[in-house]
Every structure is written in structure tokens, then in C-alpha cells.
Design a protein around this motif. Structure first.
Motif, mmCIF file in Angstrom:
data_model
loop_
_atom_site.group_PDB
_atom_site.id
_atom_site.type_symbol
_atom_site.label_atom_id
_atom_site.label_comp_id
_atom_site.label_asym_id
_atom_site.label_seq_id
_atom_site.Cartn_x
_atom_site.Cartn_y
_atom_site.Cartn_z
ATOM 1 N N LYS A 50 -0.827 54.245 36.176
ATOM 2 C CA LYS A 50 0.243 54.018 37.158
ATOM 3 C C LYS A 50 -0.054 52.835 38.084
ATOM 4 O O LYS A 50 0.863 52.234 38.629
ATOM 5 N N GLN A 51 -1.329 52.489 38.238
ATOM 6 C CA GLN A 51 -1.683 51.342 39.086
ATOM 7 C C GLN A 51 -1.019 50.049 38.634
ATOM 8 O O GLN A 51 -0.930 49.105 39.402
ATOM 9 N N HIS A 52 -0.615 49.989 37.373
ATOM 10 C CA HIS A 52 -0.187 48.705 36.825
ATOM 11 C C HIS A 52 1.320 48.550 36.678
ATOM 12 O O HIS A 52 1.789 47.568 36.135
ATOM 13 N N SER A 53 2.106 49.526 37.093
ATOM 14 C CA SER A 53 3.553 49.335 37.045
ATOM 15 C C SER A 53 4.214 50.219 38.094
ATOM 16 O O SER A 53 3.596 51.146 38.613
ATOM 17 N N GLN A 54 5.460 49.894 38.395
ATOM 18 C CA GLN A 54 6.156 50.661 39.433
ATOM 19 C C GLN A 54 6.312 52.114 39.012
ATOM 20 O O GLN A 54 6.182 53.026 39.808
ATOM 21 N N GLN A 55 6.624 52.303 37.734
ATOM 22 C CA GLN A 55 6.760 53.672 37.227
ATOM 23 C C GLN A 55 6.029 53.788 35.902
ATOM 24 O O GLN A 55 5.916 52.808 35.170
ATOM 25 N N ASP A 75 6.234 59.955 36.916
ATOM 26 C CA ASP A 75 7.626 59.567 37.180
ATOM 27 C C ASP A 75 8.564 60.160 36.153
ATOM 28 O O ASP A 75 9.761 60.306 36.394
ATOM 29 N N ILE A 87 16.235 47.362 34.153
ATOM 30 C CA ILE A 87 14.783 47.179 34.241
ATOM 31 C C ILE A 87 14.174 47.188 32.838
ATOM 32 O O ILE A 87 14.836 47.568 31.871
ATOM 33 N N SER A 100 11.034 48.148 30.006
ATOM 34 C CA SER A 100 9.922 49.019 29.620
ATOM 35 C C SER A 100 9.339 48.489 28.324
ATOM 36 O O SER A 100 10.050 48.371 27.318
ATOM 37 N N ARG A 143 3.751 42.656 32.510
ATOM 38 C CA ARG A 143 4.023 43.746 33.431
ATOM 39 C C ARG A 143 5.498 44.134 33.415
ATOM 40 O O ARG A 143 6.370 43.312 33.713
ATOM 41 N N HIS A 178 8.590 47.411 34.255
ATOM 42 C CA HIS A 178 8.929 48.297 35.386
ATOM 43 C C HIS A 178 8.564 49.740 35.104
ATOM 44 O O HIS A 178 8.125 50.467 35.978
#
Ligand SMILES: *Cc1c(COP(=O)(O)O)cnc(C)c1O
Length: 360
Positions: free
Chosen positions: A22-27, A52, A190, A192, A206, A208
Motif C-alpha cells: 500500500k505504500q506505493h499507491s493511493q489504493q 481498500d 483512474i 490500475s 505508479r 492509482h
């Protein structure tokens, strides 16, 4: 005592690995398809309270989670196979991947599908599922005119486990180009794209909403041994016990096919696990196991319910000793590579007969 073959699933490690992803994307939608890669989809979903959302392969997997009380967003990666499945996605509020014209035909046939949150899948080079790049804009226009709600533009990487290949960045750029073109019409749209390997190894790529799978279970997706393995925490520890022991003389063989012949007098331990439990039959003589703080090795062929290990020079180890096949001490990737496969397959192949024990 019952047969002691079990997989201990460390749910805290699962949660820690999720935080890392999770550190690497908003969700990050935790991928828990195929019974959470053999770890148990419901316990995994229940443990991942901070996720999420979840991703599964098919509607059956999604519905099972809904019926078991999982309320978070769920996306179905293969989308629906027929109209009934699309209808049940509406009923149970399940996000769906749309990847083929045959699905689109169903969706535009009934206004009720305007409620669905769709992930529009573009084929950027995996050449498996998804709409062709050069048709994406036209089809997205068609979706918009039909009143469909596209929430996510998605794609899947073919080679993100290989740092030598530039294809991952090319694929991502192709996806991002479509996003830039569509943003005018769908400002909320967004992206993925990232599986575990992309999350770990491609810091410039990177999205979303990422889709971490194998890394949640503590296994590195990268083909070369990569330092990232040391930050992932193994979730499944597969163990059994020695159920019998005996000595074979030099020249005597062990197991089916006489594939292993003792060069010297050898004490053998019989361990209660075999391919009927999902331990790979392709594991050759010499495959490591962990016992009493040491690496020991298998001898002879793996059979359905048992395998044999060499106990020479280990007089302290006998019947009742616990043997780890993979987990805390033996990396599942090491076993996988000896068997010409990947840890994903080892985890998924674990059979029902193996008791799953959950530790918080
Ligand atoms: C299985 C799957 C993932 C997860 O891949 P990992 O390599 O396990 O991280 C992500 N996206 C899609 C479309 C998948 O099918």
C-alpha cells in the motif's frame, strides 16, 4: 493424535505485507483469488481490515465472500461469463472487469447495467484479456454513450518480474496515453496496472489502484533472487512430523522406482506429507526441509502421503519431530525453483487435506 500435516497462516504477516504494498499507491486491492492463493480467502479478507478492496478471478469467488459478510469493494478480474452473472454483480454491488466485445453487447442491452462500476481492460501487450489499444478510445466513447460507468482503466503486465525488459514501462505508457485522451470526458477515471512485481521492482510505474497478490503472501515475484524477499514476511508455514524412522544399508533403495540408493548406511525419517497434500512430486532428492534448527534433505520420490528425509548425523531427531517444508525457514521460491515452477503454484496446489491453522 491426528495426522500432523498443517499450514500455519500468519495473518499478522499478511497485514504487514499489505501495508508494504500500500505504500506505493493511493489504493491497493488485495488479490485473494484462488482461495487467497491457497491461504483461505475468508480469513484473509477478514484479516485485511485496512484493504481498500479485494480482487478475485470469478463471480463465484466474489459471491462467496459477499455471502460470508465481506462488505468491502470487490472486483472480478475475469468479469462475467453471462447475463445472469452481470445481473448478480448489480445485485451484490460487485465491481467488474470488462474486457471483451461479447460482454459489452450484454451490458448495453439493459439499462440496469448503468449502475455497475466497471474496470475497462486494455491489452497493452500481455495478449490475453483486454480490448486492443487501437480500439480503446472508440469503445470507451461507445460505453459513455450507452451510459455505462467506467471507473478504472486497467491493464496487466506480461514481464514485470524481469527487470531487464523494458516492456513494463512501454505497457504502462500505452495505458496512460489512453487515460490522458479520455480524461476530458471522464475526469474521475483512474488507472490500475500494478501486480506485485511492478509494485516492488518498478518505482517509476505508479498507478492509482494496485493489485498486489503474491507479495501479500510473503513470496517474491521476481525471477532473480532479489533483496525484496527480505522485506516480505512469509505467511504460510507448511509443516508435518516424522512418523517413522529406520536404517537402510548401503545399496538399498528408498521409495517408488528405487530412484535413490544409499551409498552408505543411512537413517531415514518418513514424513507425513506427499503430493496428496500438494507437496510437489517433482521435488527431486536433495530438496531441503527444516527440522530441529537445521536444513535436512529429501531422498527418493515424493509419494502421495509421505516423503523421506536423510537423518544421518542427526541422532537427536526421531519420530515426532516437526518438519517444515516451506515457510519461516525454507523459502517457498527455493522449493519452487527446484521443481521448475513458482511459489504461486505451490501455494495454490495445497489440498483440502492440509489443515489451515490461523495465527493472529
Ligand atoms: C493474479 C492477478 C494479479 C496479482 O498478481 P501477483 O503477481 O500475484 O501480484 C494482478 N492482476 C491480475 C489481473 C491478476 O490476474
Amino acid at each position: 493424535m491426528a495426522r500432523p500435516t498443517q499450514a500455519v497462516i500468519n495473518l499478522q504477516h499478511l497485514k504487514d505485507n499489505y501495508q508494504l504494498a500500500k505504500q506505493h499507491s493511493q489504493q491497493a486491492y488485495a488479490v485473494i483469488k484462488a482461495n487467497a492463493y491457497g491461504h483461505g480467502a475468508l480469513p484473509a479478507a477478514q484479516a485485511l481490515t485496512e484493504a481498500d478492496g479485494f480482487a478475485v478471478a470469478c463471480m463465484d469467488e466474489a459471491l462467496q465472500l459477499r455471502h460470508q459478510g465481506i462488505k468491502k469493494p470487490i472486483v472480478v478480474l475475469e468479469g462475467a461469463f453471462d447475463k445472469d452473472e452481470w445481473l448478480s454483480a448489480v445485485e451484490h454491488d460487485i465491481e467488474m472487469v470488462l474486457h471483451h466485445q461479447s460482454q459489452l453487447n450484454i451490458l448495453i442491452s439493459d439499462p440496469c447495467f448503468a449502475q455497475l462500476q466497471l474496470w475497462f481492460k486494455i491489452d497493452t501487450g500481455m495478449n490475453r484479456l483486454g480490448f486492443r489499444l487501437d480500439e480503446a478510445n472508440t469503445l470507451l466513447d461507445m460505453c459513455r454513450n450507452a451510459g455505462l460507468r467506467i471507473k478504472v482503466l486497467m491493464s496487466h503486465f506480461a514481464c514485470s518480474d524481469d527487470l531487464e525488459k523494458a516492456k513494463t514501462e512501454t505497457q504502462f505508457q500505452a495505458l496512460d496515453t489512453i487515460l490522458q485522451q479520455q480524461k476530458l470526458f471522464w475526469p474521475e477515471l483512474i488507472l490500475s496496472s500494478n501486480n506485485s512485481a511492478a509494485i516492488i521492482a518498478w518505482p517509476k510505474v505508479r498507478d492509482h489502484i494496485s493489485r498486489p497478490g503474491i507479495m501479500l503472501y510473503g513470496s517474491s515475484p521476481l525471477i532473480d533472487s532479489n533483496p525484496c524477499q527480505s522485506i516480505l514476511k512469509p505467511v504460510m508455514t507448511l509443516t508435518s512430523k516424522i512418523m517413522a524412522s529406520h536404517i537402510v544399508n548401503a545399496g538399498e533403495s528408498i521409495g517408488y522406482g528405487d530412484s535413490w540408493i544409499a551409498e552408505q548406511s543411512t537413517r531415514i525419517g518418513i514424513v507425513a506429507i506427499g503430493y496428496g497434500d500438494g507437496y510437489p512430486r517433482s521435488a527431486p532428492s536433495g530438496t531441503p526441509v527444516w527440522c530441529n534448527g537445521k536444513r535436512l534433505h529429501t531422498v527418493g520420490r515424493v509419494s502421495m502421503d509421505m516423503l523421506c528425509i536423510d537423518l544421518n548425523d542427526n541422532d537427536d531427531i526421531d519420530v515426532g519431530a516437526e518438519v517444515e517444508l516451506w515457510g519461516e525457514h525454507i523459502n517457498a521460491n527455493e522449493i519452487a525453483s527446484l521443481c521448475n515452477t513458482i511459489s504461486y503454484e505451490l501455494f495454490c496446489q495445497l489440498t483440502q487435506r492440509v489443515k489451515r491453522i490461523y495465527s493472529a
